[in-house]
Design a protein around this motif. Structure first.
Motif, PDB file in Angstrom:
ATOM      1  N   GLU A   1      58.044  70.928   5.523  1.00  0.00           N
ATOM      2  CA  GLU A   1      58.317  72.012   4.567  1.00  0.00           C
ATOM      3  C   GLU A   1      58.555  73.345   5.260  1.00  0.00           C
ATOM      4  O   GLU A   1      59.207  74.225   4.701  1.00  0.00           O
ATOM      5  N   VAL A   2      58.015  73.525   6.446  1.00  0.00           N
ATOM      6  CA  VAL A   2      58.245  74.751   7.218  1.00  0.00           C
ATOM      7  C   VAL A   2      59.492  74.573   8.078  1.00  0.00           C
ATOM      8  O   VAL A   2      60.363  75.449   8.121  1.00  0.00           O
ATOM      9  N   ARG A   3      59.564  73.458   8.747  1.00  0.00           N
ATOM     10  CA  ARG A   3      60.693  73.182   9.659  1.00  0.00           C
ATOM     11  C   ARG A   3      62.029  73.275   8.931  1.00  0.00           C
ATOM     12  O   ARG A   3      63.035  73.669   9.523  1.00  0.00           O
ATOM     13  N   ARG A   4      62.035  72.937   7.668  1.00  0.00           N
ATOM     14  CA  ARG A   4      63.269  73.002   6.878  1.00  0.00           C
ATOM     15  C   ARG A   4      63.875  74.398   6.899  1.00  0.00           C
ATOM     16  O   ARG A   4      65.084  74.564   6.902  1.00  0.00           O
ATOM     17  N   TRP A   5      63.019  75.433   6.928  1.00  0.00           N
ATOM     18  CA  TRP A   5      63.497  76.810   6.819  1.00  0.00           C
ATOM     19  C   TRP A   5      63.434  77.594   8.126  1.00  0.00           C
ATOM     20  O   TRP A   5      64.081  78.625   8.246  1.00  0.00           O
TER      21      TRP A   5
END
Length: 168
Positions: free
Chosen positions: A28-32
């Motif tokens: 969920e963090v790596r996506r952004w």
């Protein structure tokens, strides 16, 4: 150290690299958040960047994310730009807004900043809502602003906040 209502911001150190890299590795963090395959090296790179100030965000004695800022060096265009990421386990508790308010207040009071920018991905509606709660307003879409992990260009949203608009 900067103290908010629920968070403490302290200068990030090399000792924080493994925890921050682990948070950035969460899907969920790596996506952004950008970064190559070595996220620890990316965090160390941020720590080594003299133009960037990186704070660890702590809540209840636990590292839960990071917030960073840098200043536009041209005095005629003076402003600070912010970026933040949080562990998905603590999202929805208002910690991101608290961290942004705490840092913005510090930058107003101690550094004399009057304007702030932040540039989430245009598709990151949760971040955009969180930034709006603090007082950031959309300025415009930055078309094909950032290349994603998929190799395609994605839009960003430029948002800004004036010091007197900071929502406490």
């Amino acid at each position: 150290m900067l103290r908010g209502r629920a968070v403490t911001l302290r200068p990030a150190t090399v000792a924080d690299v493994p925890a921050l890299a682990a948070i950035r590795a969460h899907p969920e963090v790596r996506r952004w958040w950008r970064g190559d395959d070595d996220l620890a090296a990316s965090v160390r790179g941020d720590l080594a960047d003299d133009s960037l100030t990186l704070y660890a965000i702590e809540h209840d004695g636990r590292l839960v994310g990071a917030i960073q800022w840098y200043a536009e060096p041209d005095p005629d265009y003076r402003h600070a730009s912010l970026d933040i990421f949080l562990d998905p386990e603590v999202r929805g508790a208002g910690l991101g807004g608290d961290a942004i308010r705490t840092l913005a207040r510090h930058l107003i009071d101690e550094h004399g900043h009057h304007r702030f920018t932040i540039d989430p991905a245009a598709a990151n509606s949760a971040a955009i809502r969180a930034y709006a709660k603090v007082g950031f307003r959309p300025v415009g879409v930055l078309r094909r602003y950032e290349r994603g992990a998929d190799g395609r260009w994605h839009d960003g949203l430029l948002m800004d906040l004036l010091a007197d608009e900071l929502a406490e």
